[in-house]
Design an enzyme around this catalytic site. Structure first.
Site, PDB file in Angstrom:
ATOM      1  N   ASP A  13       0.820  -1.222   0.000  1.00 35.62           N
ATOM      2  CA  ASP A  13       0.000   0.000   0.000  1.00 35.62           C
ATOM      3  C   ASP A  13       0.849   1.265   0.000  1.00 35.62           C
ATOM      4  O   ASP A  13       0.411   2.305   0.499  1.00 35.62           O
ATOM      5  CB  ASP A  13      -0.951   0.042   1.206  1.00 35.62           C
ATOM      6  CG  ASP A  13      -1.771  -1.228   1.340  1.00 35.62           C
ATOM      7  OD1 ASP A  13      -2.300  -1.675   0.306  1.00 35.62           O
ATOM      8  OD2 ASP A  13      -1.858  -1.772   2.448  1.00 35.62           O
ATOM      9  N   LYS A  16       2.337   2.246  -5.053  1.00 35.79           N
ATOM     10  CA  LYS A  16       3.020   1.762  -6.260  1.00 35.79           C
ATOM     11  C   LYS A  16       2.213   2.093  -7.507  1.00 35.79           C
ATOM     12  O   LYS A  16       2.766   2.451  -8.538  1.00 35.79           O
ATOM     13  CB  LYS A  16       3.231   0.238  -6.178  1.00 35.79           C
ATOM     14  CG  LYS A  16       4.137  -0.180  -5.040  1.00 35.79           C
ATOM     15  CD  LYS A  16       4.205  -1.698  -4.893  1.00 35.79           C
ATOM     16  CE  LYS A  16       2.932  -2.298  -4.344  1.00 35.79           C
ATOM     17  NZ  LYS A  16       2.588  -1.935  -2.978  1.00 35.79           N
ATOM     18  N   ALA A  39      -3.774  -7.474  -4.404  1.00 35.27           N
ATOM     19  CA  ALA A  39      -3.217  -6.144  -4.651  1.00 35.27           C
ATOM     20  C   ALA A  39      -4.363  -5.179  -4.922  1.00 35.27           C
ATOM     21  O   ALA A  39      -5.369  -5.561  -5.509  1.00 35.27           O
ATOM     22  CB  ALA A  39      -2.294  -6.185  -5.859  1.00 35.27           C
ATOM     23  N   GLY A  40      -4.202  -3.961  -4.476  1.00 37.22           N
ATOM     24  CA  GLY A  40      -5.200  -2.940  -4.796  1.00 37.22           C
ATOM     25  C   GLY A  40      -4.462  -1.670  -5.133  1.00 37.22           C
ATOM     26  O   GLY A  40      -4.107  -0.908  -4.255  1.00 37.22           O
ATOM     27  N   HIS A  41      -4.159  -1.485  -6.405  1.00 36.71           N
ATOM     28  CA  HIS A  41      -3.376  -0.319  -6.806  1.00 36.71           C
ATOM     29  C   HIS A  41      -4.341   0.783  -7.249  1.00 36.71           C
ATOM     30  O   HIS A  41      -5.180   0.569  -8.107  1.00 36.71           O
ATOM     31  CB  HIS A  41      -2.424  -0.680  -7.943  1.00 36.71           C
ATOM     32  CG  HIS A  41      -1.405  -1.704  -7.529  1.00 36.71           C
ATOM     33  ND1 HIS A  41      -0.525  -2.276  -8.392  1.00 36.71           N
ATOM     34  CD2 HIS A  41      -1.128  -2.249  -6.322  1.00 36.71           C
ATOM     35  CE1 HIS A  41       0.251  -3.137  -7.746  1.00 36.71           C
ATOM     36  NE2 HIS A  41      -0.109  -3.134  -6.488  1.00 36.71           N
ATOM     37  N   THR A  42      -4.183   1.948  -6.634  1.00 32.50           N
ATOM     38  CA  THR A  42      -5.102   3.052  -6.904  1.00 32.50           C
ATOM     39  C   THR A  42      -4.419   4.085  -7.785  1.00 32.50           C
ATOM     40  O   THR A  42      -3.309   4.510  -7.480  1.00 32.50           O
ATOM     41  CB  THR A  42      -5.509   3.720  -5.579  1.00 32.50           C
ATOM     42  OG1 THR A  42      -5.850   2.691  -4.660  1.00 32.50           O
ATOM     43  CG2 THR A  42      -6.682   4.645  -5.776  1.00 32.50           C
ATOM     44  N   GLN A 224       2.137  -5.851  -3.186  1.00 32.41           N
ATOM     45  CA  GLN A 224       2.481  -6.000  -1.757  1.00 32.41           C
ATOM     46  C   GLN A 224       3.824  -5.289  -1.479  1.00 32.41           C
ATOM     47  O   GLN A 224       4.106  -4.288  -2.109  1.00 32.41           O
ATOM     48  CB  GLN A 224       2.488  -7.463  -1.317  1.00 32.41           C
ATOM     49  CG  GLN A 224       1.103  -8.114  -1.374  1.00 32.41           C
ATOM     50  CD  GLN A 224       0.763  -8.707  -2.727  1.00 32.41           C
ATOM     51  OE1 GLN A 224       1.547  -9.388  -3.333  1.00 32.41           O
ATOM     52  NE2 GLN A 224      -0.443  -8.446  -3.202  1.00 32.41           N
ATOM     53  N   THR A 299      -7.664  -0.624  -0.247  1.00 30.40           N
ATOM     54  CA  THR A 299      -8.366  -0.545  -1.544  1.00 30.40           C
ATOM     55  C   THR A 299      -9.109  -1.840  -1.825  1.00 30.40           C
ATOM     56  O   THR A 299     -10.205  -1.843  -2.377  1.00 30.40           O
ATOM     57  CB  THR A 299      -7.330  -0.359  -2.689  1.00 30.40           C
ATOM     58  OG1 THR A 299      -6.345   0.573  -2.276  1.00 30.40           O
ATOM     59  CG2 THR A 299      -7.959   0.110  -3.962  1.00 30.40           C
ATOM     60  N   GLY A 302     -11.050  -2.587   2.254  1.00 31.29           N
ATOM     61  CA  GLY A 302     -11.666  -1.527   3.060  1.00 31.29           C
ATOM     62  C   GLY A 302     -11.234  -1.554   4.526  1.00 31.29           C
ATOM     63  O   GLY A 302     -11.688  -0.749   5.333  1.00 31.29           O
ATOM     64  N   ASP A 333       2.611  14.522   1.896  1.00 31.51           N
ATOM     65  CA  ASP A 333       1.653  15.560   2.318  1.00 31.51           C
ATOM     66  C   ASP A 333       1.004  15.231   3.657  1.00 31.51           C
ATOM     67  O   ASP A 333       0.608  16.129   4.400  1.00 31.51           O
ATOM     68  CB  ASP A 333       0.563  15.723   1.246  1.00 31.51           C
ATOM     69  CG  ASP A 333      -0.078  14.396   0.859  1.00 31.51           C
ATOM     70  OD1 ASP A 333       0.662  13.483   0.444  1.00 31.51           O
ATOM     71  OD2 ASP A 333      -1.311  14.252   0.986  1.00 31.51           O
TER      72      ASP A 333
HETATM   73  P1  GDP Z   1      -0.368   0.416  -3.846  1.00 30.44           P
HETATM   74  O1  GDP Z   1      -1.045  -0.898  -3.649  1.00 30.44           O
HETATM   75  O2  GDP Z   1       1.051   0.407  -3.410  1.00 30.44           O
HETATM   76  O3  GDP Z   1      -0.550   0.941  -5.234  1.00 30.44           O
HETATM   77  O4  GDP Z   1      -1.058   1.452  -2.878  1.00 30.44           O
HETATM   78  P2  GDP Z   1      -2.634   1.692  -2.672  1.00 30.44           P
HETATM   79  O5  GDP Z   1      -3.226   2.155  -3.931  1.00 30.44           O
HETATM   80  O6  GDP Z   1      -3.236   0.526  -1.986  1.00 30.44           O
HETATM   81  O7  GDP Z   1      -2.611   2.832  -1.561  1.00 30.44           O
HETATM   82  C1  GDP Z   1      -2.108   4.055  -1.767  1.00 30.44           C
HETATM   83  C2  GDP Z   1      -3.225   5.051  -1.527  1.00 30.44           C
HETATM   84  O8  GDP Z   1      -2.648   6.311  -1.296  1.00 30.44           O
HETATM   85  C3  GDP Z   1      -4.150   5.236  -2.712  1.00 30.44           C
HETATM   86  O9  GDP Z   1      -5.430   5.558  -2.255  1.00 30.44           O
HETATM   87  C4  GDP Z   1      -3.518   6.414  -3.449  1.00 30.44           C
HETATM   88  O10 GDP Z   1      -4.467   7.155  -4.212  1.00 30.44           O
HETATM   89  C5  GDP Z   1      -3.039   7.234  -2.299  1.00 30.44           C
HETATM   90  N1  GDP Z   1      -1.830   8.009  -2.562  1.00 30.44           N
HETATM   91  C6  GDP Z   1      -0.761   7.678  -3.338  1.00 30.44           C
HETATM   92  N2  GDP Z   1       0.191   8.625  -3.226  1.00 30.44           N
HETATM   93  C7  GDP Z   1      -0.290   9.560  -2.378  1.00 30.44           C
HETATM   94  C8  GDP Z   1       0.236  10.777  -1.827  1.00 30.44           C
HETATM   95  O11 GDP Z   1       1.365  11.175  -2.120  1.00 30.44           O
HETATM   96  N3  GDP Z   1      -0.541  11.447  -0.956  1.00 30.44           N
HETATM   97  C9  GDP Z   1      -1.769  11.028  -0.574  1.00 30.44           C
HETATM   98  N4  GDP Z   1      -2.458  11.754   0.289  1.00 30.44           N
HETATM   99  N5  GDP Z   1      -2.314   9.878  -1.060  1.00 30.44           N
HETATM  100  C10 GDP Z   1      -1.574   9.172  -1.944  1.00 30.44           C
END
Ligand code: GDP
Length: 436
Positions: A13, A16, A39-42, A224, A299, A302, A333
């Site tokens: 999370d 990525k 995985a839940g990439h946002t 992950q 993601t 929940g 941030d």
């Molecule tokens: P991943 O699985 O590594 O891709 O990560 P996730 O998508 O599960 O979680 C990252 C969350 O943080 C998502 O909701 C992104 O939209 C959000 N996100 C990513 N970078 C930033 C950031 O720099 N600042 C904030 N506030 N949110 C971010």
């Protein structure tokens, strides 16, 4: 250099998806090599949020080929939902996405076993996503797995499943109170899945070899994180695959030297989902504040994420087990307004310093972080696009993270949107990747 791996350097999370989406236009192909819909990439752009589970985060860029390799898992039901979501966003994956015929399939049976085992374990559960990942990888290793290419022949899948059920899988289901699948029903499901997925399944191994041999740039997308790696993470509280950069060549069937540079993604603080060691966890009000400010809810599931401080011992370990060349620091941030900030710069075990994350063994309960305090800053960072424009405290924090981890910071994320990024402030990525 052409090829870059982007891997999680904490407990997942880390953001990525955002980083891969941002860098994808520089590459010909983005390739997932392990994991499945756990995985839940946002990815956020243009005011919309897109959640990806199987599909590489390059899918939003025209002309970027998205590949899912042999070492990954696919849950056809969930993949079809994901494809429907892309369709609603106006993206037709045919011609953009190719899934390896060798990738293993998560059957409803695997999900049922995962859920039943976790339920049985009660308070000592691993905290899996219950998406069937462990049982599907176990089936692969026990040689009763089903591969995507096998879905072309539902009768054969049914016959193989029948054999596995007779070999003890049916007893296992009954013992756990999980439904024993009927092979004929599974054959019917398989036919429905195949009709939808056939145009997306093929020979990823060959395509990848040809892409690499042609010198076209490839981005390898991890899922992950390093500390969830099945061999090098906090076992047994880990995922069921190799999440580290070394897993890339093995999972995809390519030369290790094809992975030319490795970028590790870290949050500016730390989070973890599920049970297991988390030395810098803050279970008090600061942890709650990070969870709220960082919207730390999974993601995929929940679930609220456990939150805490940046762990430089874990970061140094992640650098070593992946061979990280640089870090991307995300969610920077979120730290605005927290003062002072803390970083774990070392650990003590029964009062004695611990040299390395791997020296802890199983003694997590007796571990005490050694903290360093740094001054915080109050200014919001979400509009900052250059390192020079960061408040002095924020620059100092980044410098300290890089110094402690032992590698430079090559990208800083200050918000979820693509635009909210300090891209390649030191020119490192441009120097490494020729791009296309
Ligand atoms: P991943 O699985 O590594 O891709 O990560 P996730 O998508 O599960 O979680 C990252 C969350 O943080 C998502 O909701 C992104 O939209 C959000 N996100 C990513 N970078 C930033 C950031 O720099 N600042 C904030 N506030 N949110 C971010």
């Amino acid at each position: 250099m052409n090829n870059l791996a982007v891997v999680g350097a904490q407990w997942g999370d880390e953001g990525k998806g955002k980083v891969v989406d941002l860098l994808a236009p520089r590459f010909s192909a983005v390739v997932r090599f392990q994991g499945g819909p756990n995985a839940g990439h946002t990815v956020v752009f243009g005011g919309r949020t897109h959640a990806l589970h199987h599909i590489p985060s390059g899918i939003f860029h025209d002309g970027v080929r998205c590949l899912v390799g042999a070492g990954a898992l696919v849950d056809p039901e969930r993949l079809i939902e994901e494809l429907d979501g892309l369709g609603e966003a106006g993206i037709d994956p045919v011609g953009r996405l190719l899934l390896s015929a060798k990738a293993h399939v998560i059957l409803p049976l695997h999900r049922a076993l995962d859920g039943a085992m976790e339920a049985r374990l009660g308070t000592s559960a691993i905290g899996t996503t219950r998406r069937g990942i462990g049982p599907a990888y176990a089936a692969k290793a026990q040689r009763w797995g089903v591969r995507l290419g096998d879905l072309a022949d539902g009768a054969r899948v049914a016959a193989e499943l029948d054999r596995a059920l007779a070999a003890g899988v049916a007893d296992w289901c009954r013992a756990l109170g999980a439904e024993v699948p009927e092979p004929e029903r599974v054959a019917e499901q398989v036919a429905v899945w195949w009709e939808r997925l056939e145009p997306l399944v093929g020979n990823v191994t060959r395509e990848l070899h040809e892409t690499l041999e042609a010198g076209r740039p490839v981005l390898f997308e991890g899922a992950q994180g390093a500390l969830l790696d099945v061999d090098h993470g906090t076992y047994p509280f880990v995922t069921s695959s190799s999440t580290v950069a070394g897993g890339i060549p093995a999972s995809l069937g390519i030369a290790p030297r094809a992975v030319e540079a490795v970028l590790g993604i870290v949050k500016a603080y730390a989070t973890r989902v599920g049970a297991g060691p988390f030395p810098t966890e803050d279970t008090g009000s600061l942890g709650d504040a990070l969870r709220e400010a960082g919207r730390e809810f999974g993601t995929t599931t929940g679930r609220p994420r456990r939150c805490g401080w940046f762990d430089a011992v874990a970061a140094r370990y992640a650098v070593r087990i992946n061979g990280l060349d640089a870090l991307a620091v995300t969610k920077f941030d979120v730290l605005s307004g927290i003062d002072p900030l803390r970083i774990a710069v070392g650990y003590a075990l029964d009062g004695d310093p611990v040299g390395d994350f791997s020296d802890v063994g199983d003694a997590w309960d007796r571990l005490e972080p050694i903290w360093e305090e740094l001054p915080g800053w109050s200014e919001p960072l979400t509009a900052v696009r250059r390192l020079e424009d960061l408040p002095a405290g924020a620059r100092r924090y980044l410098d300290r993270v890089a110094e402690l981890a032992g590698v430079p910071v090559a990208l800083v994320s200050v918000g979820p949107d693509r635009e909210q990024t300090i891209v390649d402030p030191r020119g490192l990525l441009s120097a490494w990747i020729a791009g296309r």
